[in-house]
Design a protein around this motif. Structure first.
Motif, PDB file in Angstrom:
ATOM      1  N   ARG A 224     -14.605 -26.594  45.435  1.00  0.00           N
ATOM      2  CA  ARG A 224     -15.565 -26.974  46.466  1.00  0.00           C
ATOM      3  C   ARG A 224     -15.059 -28.186  47.253  1.00  0.00           C
ATOM      4  N   ARG A 225     -15.272 -28.160  48.543  1.00  0.00           N
ATOM      5  CA  ARG A 225     -14.843 -29.274  49.388  1.00  0.00           C
ATOM      6  C   ARG A 225     -15.905 -30.377  49.408  1.00  0.00           C
ATOM      7  N   PRO A 226     -15.496 -31.641  49.530  1.00  0.00           N
ATOM      8  CA  PRO A 226     -16.482 -32.722  49.707  1.00  0.00           C
ATOM      9  C   PRO A 226     -17.310 -32.490  50.965  1.00  0.00           C
TER      10      PRO A 226
ATOM     11  N   ARG B 191     -15.624 -36.861  54.717  1.00  0.00           N
ATOM     12  CA  ARG B 191     -14.348 -37.506  54.438  1.00  0.00           C
ATOM     13  C   ARG B 191     -14.474 -39.006  54.228  1.00  0.00           C
TER      14      ARG B 191
ATOM     15  N   LEU C 212     -16.740 -38.874  49.353  1.00  0.00           N
ATOM     16  CA  LEU C 212     -15.699 -38.505  48.402  1.00  0.00           C
ATOM     17  C   LEU C 212     -16.058 -38.947  46.984  1.00  0.00           C
TER      18      LEU C 212
ATOM     19  N   HIS D 136     -18.800 -36.678  45.638  1.00  0.00           N
ATOM     20  CA  HIS D 136     -18.215 -35.386  45.243  1.00  0.00           C
ATOM     21  C   HIS D 136     -17.535 -35.506  43.882  1.00  0.00           C
TER      22      HIS D 136
ATOM     23  N   PRO E  41      -4.778 -36.635  47.925  1.00  0.00           N
ATOM     24  CA  PRO E  41      -5.159 -35.327  47.367  1.00  0.00           C
ATOM     25  C   PRO E  41      -4.064 -34.278  47.458  1.00  0.00           C
TER      26      PRO E  41
END
Length: 298
Positions: free
Chosen positions: A162-164, A167, A172, A175, A209
């Motif tokens: 899953r994406r945050p 940004r 972040l 998440h 990342p």
């Protein structure tokens, strides 16, 4: 401080002073050396050891590999499930050579090697391929990498992909906390405030990342390690949390089964993290084990 190790600039923390037996701590996927809690390091120093921590390649303040690109994580995951070779920018054996290079740079002939999660996989490779350099091996919440072993629980696997929601630093961190809540030690939960403080410190130190994804591919490409484990000759201790939701305990059991003479210790209530209570438990197992390990002459 930075050292030249295996041709790379590797960031190292050296605590405890020379003249003591050396413990090399190797951290897991996408994690910096600061993920080894300072209190855990101090427990080992108080027990009489010199403790080395380092940022693995592509993470933290060590040299990165952005020039290699990231690759297609989804496609390489499909290849892994189909039993096809996974293409990676570098290998776990390369990362083991980095760790050996840290010892070389500091003039250390032999060390006790302690690895957590992916760090345990790197430590296993060190012990299998450089037996004169590894006095003993401690593999924590790690795996042999053998096909057929269980993977993360479904909700954990979904969260990893899953994406945050944004940004910014706060998004972040939020998440990351959601993921940590899924893999935490259920007997020793930490507060959101404590988790956020640790995550904020690490993120401001370095945030990379893309390096984590390249390390993930290196794990997927490491298909030969299960057979290598039978070559390990040094005393080995395998520690694993019973309710680990990221790397199930069967993975630790298989690691110990494949390493001749390995001791396996299940830890009730420990997940896939290092809260203070778990650090104290681990130290109570690790220190006597290392003290009982005879010197092995290179």
């Amino acid at each position: 401080m930075k050292v030249q190790a295996n041709g790379l600039q590797i960031e190292v923390d050296d605590t405890g002073g020379e003249g003591r037996p050396v413990i090399l701590l190797i951290m897991g996927l996408g994690m910096q050396l600061v993920a080894w809690p300072r209190d855990f390091v101090q427990l080992l120093v108080d027990a009489g050891f010199r403790v080395l921590r380092h940022d693995n390649r592509d993470i933290g303040l060590s040299e990165g590999f952005d020039h290699k690109g990231v690759g297609n994580i989804v496609w390489e995951s499909i290849r892994l499930r189909l039993g096809l070779p996974v293409r990676s920018a570098y290998t776990l054996q390369d990362m083991a050579a980095d760790s050996l290079g840290v010892l070389d740079a500091l003039g250390i002939a032999q060390a006790h090697v302690v690895g957590a999660s992916m760090g345990g996989m790197i430590a296993q490779r060190m012990a299998a391929t450089a037996p004169t350099r590894v006095q003993s091996l401690v593999s924590i919440m790690s795996s042999s990498g053998a096909r057929g072993l269980p993977g993360p629980r479904r909700e954990v696997a979904a969260m990893l992909l899953r994406r945050p929601l944004g940004r910014g630093e706060d998004e972040l961190i939020a998440h990351s906390i959601r993921l940590l809540r899924l893999i935490q030690s259920p007997a020793y939960p930490q507060t959101d405030e404590a988790l956020a403080e640790r995550l904020r410190f690490a993120m401001r130190r370095a945030y990379h990342p893309a390096g984590m994804f390249r390390q993930m591919l290196a794990i997927g490409a490491d298909t030969e390690r299960p057979e290598l484990l039978g070559r390990i000759q040094c005393p080995t201790l395998v520690l694993h949390g019973e309710p680990d939701a990221l790397v199930p305990i069967a993975c630790g059991q298989d690691t110990a089964r494949r390493i001749p003479g390995a001791q396996f210790v299940p830890i009730p209530g420990m997940g896939h993290d290092l809260p203070p209570e778990v650090c104290a438990i681990l130290a109570r197992h690790i220190v006597p084990f290392l003290n009982a390990t005879p010197s092995r002459h290179p």
